[in-house]
Design an enzyme around this catalytic site. Structure first.
Site, mmCIF file in Angstrom:
data_model
loop_
_atom_site.group_PDB
_atom_site.id
_atom_site.type_symbol
_atom_site.label_atom_id
_atom_site.label_comp_id
_atom_site.label_asym_id
_atom_site.label_seq_id
_atom_site.Cartn_x
_atom_site.Cartn_y
_atom_site.Cartn_z
ATOM 1 C CB ALA A 1 36.300 38.957 43.357
ATOM 2 N N PRO A 2 36.398 35.639 43.550
ATOM 3 C CG PRO A 2 35.209 33.638 43.849
ATOM 4 C CD PRO A 2 36.000 34.408 42.821
ATOM 5 C CG ASP B 1 37.938 41.955 41.611
ATOM 6 O OD1 ASP B 1 38.279 40.824 41.225
ATOM 7 O OD2 ASP B 1 36.942 42.551 41.155
ATOM 8 C CG ASP C 1 41.900 33.751 37.492
ATOM 9 O OD1 ASP C 1 41.747 33.587 36.268
ATOM 10 O OD2 ASP C 1 41.239 33.126 38.337
ATOM 11 C CB CYS D 1 38.599 29.700 33.966
ATOM 12 S SG CYS D 1 37.558 31.178 33.929
#
Length: 430
Positions: free
Chosen positions: A249-250, A268, A310, A363
Site C-alpha cells: 500500500a498504497p 500488506d 518497501d 524511504c
C-alpha cells in the site's frame, strides 16, 4: 444604524483550521495525515481544506525563520498555541506575501475566539506588526529550518555538515508533484505541461486538483515521487514473471510492476490501506492479487521470481513533503523499526526462487535503515549477491559501498529535488 446588533466577526476558516493543525502537531505530536481526517477538518469546503493545509505545511517548513524573527519582540515565549498563531501570521505575510492588515486582524479574531488564547489579542497584534516590519526584505535571507537534534545529529555524522544544510534547504523548498505514466512520456509531458525526468517520471509544475487533470480518471498515470519509482525499476520485472510486493500500500510500485507485465501478488498488513490499492488498480485497469497479511506470519508456501520489500521505516526521507514529521516525532521507536526490517528481510528470503531477485528499500535517510541493513543481510545470506546493473537515470555516484543506492532530497536540486530513499537489488544464486 437602527436595529444593528454586535456580532462576532466571521473568522477565516482556512486560517483557523491551519492553527488547529499546527497545535495538533506541536502539542499532541500528531501527524498532519491524522489531523486532516478529523470531522472538523473534513467539514470544510474542499478549497478551504486545501488552503488550510497549504498554510500549515508552509508554516511548518519555516518555523525556525519565524521564531528567529519573533524572539526579539517577546519578553518570554508564550504558550505554544499563541506562538503558532504568531508563526502562521508571520509566514503568511513575509513568506507568502499576504496583506499584513487583513492577516493580523483575522488572527486577532481567531485568538479572541478561544478562551485559552483570548488574553493575548494585544500581543498578537503588536508583535506581528513589529516582526513583519523587521523582516521585510530579509525573509529569504534568513537561515532555513534546522532538523531536530534526534535526527540532525546522526545524519550529520553520516553525511557531514554541508550535506545536512543542503538537505534542510531542500526540505524548506517543498516537493513538486511527480507522476508515473503508462503511455508515452513525451506525450504526457506535452499534455500536462510537465518535465520528463531521467528515470522516466514526469514532474509537474503548478497544478490544481490532481483528480481534475487529464488522464487521471482513465488511469493513465498515478502520483509517485521520482525516488519512489526507482525500486520497482531496479527490480526490472519482465512480462510473465511472478512478483511479490511486500508492504504494497498504497500501490504505486504494484502498479509499476503490473504495467511492466508482472504477475503481481500485493501483500500488506492493513486491510484499510489495501482498499486504497484496490481502488488504484481499478482506476488504472491493472491487475494484482491482493493479500491482507503479515509477511512474518504468512503461511502461503509460494516462491516468486521477484520480491520487493518497501519496509516500514522512520520515513525521514519524505520530510520535504511531510514537514510535520520532525515535530510530530521524537526519534523513539526507530530501533524497533530497524529490528522489524531485519525480521522482514529474513522472511522474504524463502519467498525468492533460486535464480530470483530481491529489492529492499526504505524511504529513510538513516543509514541503519538502509546501508547497514543491506550489509548485515548480505553477511547472513551468502546465497544472495548484489546486482551491479544501473537503473535508468540513476547516477553512478549515488551507489554506496555495499552496492545499493543512496538517494537524497538535495539531489536534482535544480529540478526540485527528490525524496530520500535507500534501495538495493540482490540476486539469489540459482
Amino acid at each position: 444604524m437602527a436595529g444593528q446588533t454586535n456580532k462576532r466577526p466571521v473568522l477565516n476558516l482556512p486560517r483557523q483550521a491551519a492553527v488547529r493543525i499546527l497545535n495538533g502537531v506541536m502539542t499532541e505530536h500528531k501527524q498532519l495525515s491524522e489531523l486532516t481526517q478529523s470531522d472538523d477538518f473534513q467539514a470544510l469546503a474542499p478549497e478551504d481544506r486545501a488552503r488550510s493545509q497549504r498554510l500549515a505545511t508552509h508554516t511548518l517548513r519555516h518555523v525556525g525563520r519565524a521564531d528567529r524573527a519573533l524572539r526579539p519582540h517577546l519578553a518570554k515565549l508564550p504558550a505554544v498555541e499563541v506562538l503558532n498563531i504568531l508563526r502562521l501570521g508571520l509566514v503568511e505575510i513575509a513568506g507568502l506575501g499576504a496583506p499584513a492588515h487583513a492577516v493580523v486582524n483575522d488572527l486577532v479574531s481567531i485568538c479572541a475566539a478561544s478562551n485559552q488564547t483570548r488574553p493575548y489579542k494585544g500581543l498578537i497584534n503588536a508583535v506581528l506588526r513589529k516582526a513583519v516590519a523587521d523582516v521585510t526584505g530579509k525573509w529569504d535571507k534568513s537561515p532555513v529550518q534546522m532538523l531536530p537534534k534526534w535526527l540532525r545529529n546522526p545524519l550529520r555524522e553520516a553525511y557531514g555538515n554541508g550535506t545536512i544544510m543542503a538537505i534542510e534547504t531542500a526540505h524548506m523548498r517543498g516537493a513538486p508533484v511527480d507522476l508515473t505514466v503508462t503511455g508515452d512520456l513525451a506525450t504526457w509531458a506535452s499534455t500536462l505541461g510537465g518535465t520528463p525526468l531521467a528515470n522516466g517520471s514526469l514532474r509537474l509544475g503548478e497544478i490544481g486538483q490532481i483528480s481534475a487533470l487529464e488522464g487521471f480518471a482513465e488511469g493513465k498515470w498515478w502520483v509517485q515521487d521520482a525516488a519512489a519509482a526507482w525500486p520497482a525499476a531496479a527490480l526490472a520485472v519482465t512480462p510473465g514473471e511472478t512478483v511479490l510486493d511486500v508492504c504494497a500500500a498504497p500501490g504505486g510500485k504494484t502498479m509499476q510492476m503490473a504495467a511492466q507485465g508482472g504477475v503481481l501478488t500485493a501483500l500488506d498488513i492493513s486491510a484499510s490501506r489495501m482498499e486504497r490499492v484496490a481502488e488504484n488498480l481499478a482506476r488504472t485497469q491493472l491487475a494484482a492479487e491482493l493479500v491482507v497479511a503479515n509477511i512474518l506470519e504468512w503461511q502461503d508456501p509460494r516462491q516468486f521470481d521477484a520480491v520487493l520489500l518497501d519496509a516500514p521505516c522512520s520515513a525521514t526521507g519524505t520530510i520535504r513533503r511531510h514537514p510535520d514529521l520532525p515535530f510530530a516525532k521524537d526519534g523513539t521507536g526507530i530501533s524497533e523499526l530497524i529490528e522489524l526490517q531485519t525480521q522482514m528481510l529474513n522472511a522474504t528470503v524463502g519467498r525468492v526462487k533460486p535464480g530470483g531477485k530481491l529489492v529492499f528499500c526504505t524511504c529513510s535517510l538513516i543509514p541503519d535503515e538502509g546501508e547497514v541493513q543491506a550489509e548485515n543481510f548480505l553477511r547472513r545470506h551468502k546465497d544472495f549477491t548484489v546486482d551491479t546493473s544501473l537503473p535508468q537515470g540513476m547516477d553512478p555516484a549515488w551507489r554506496t559501498e555495499e552496492g545499493g543506492f543512496r538517494l537524497r532530497p538535495d539531489y536534482w536540486s535544480e529540478l526540485g529535488g527528490m525524496d530520500g530513499f535507500y534501495l538495493i537489488r540482490m540476486n539469489r544464486r540459482g
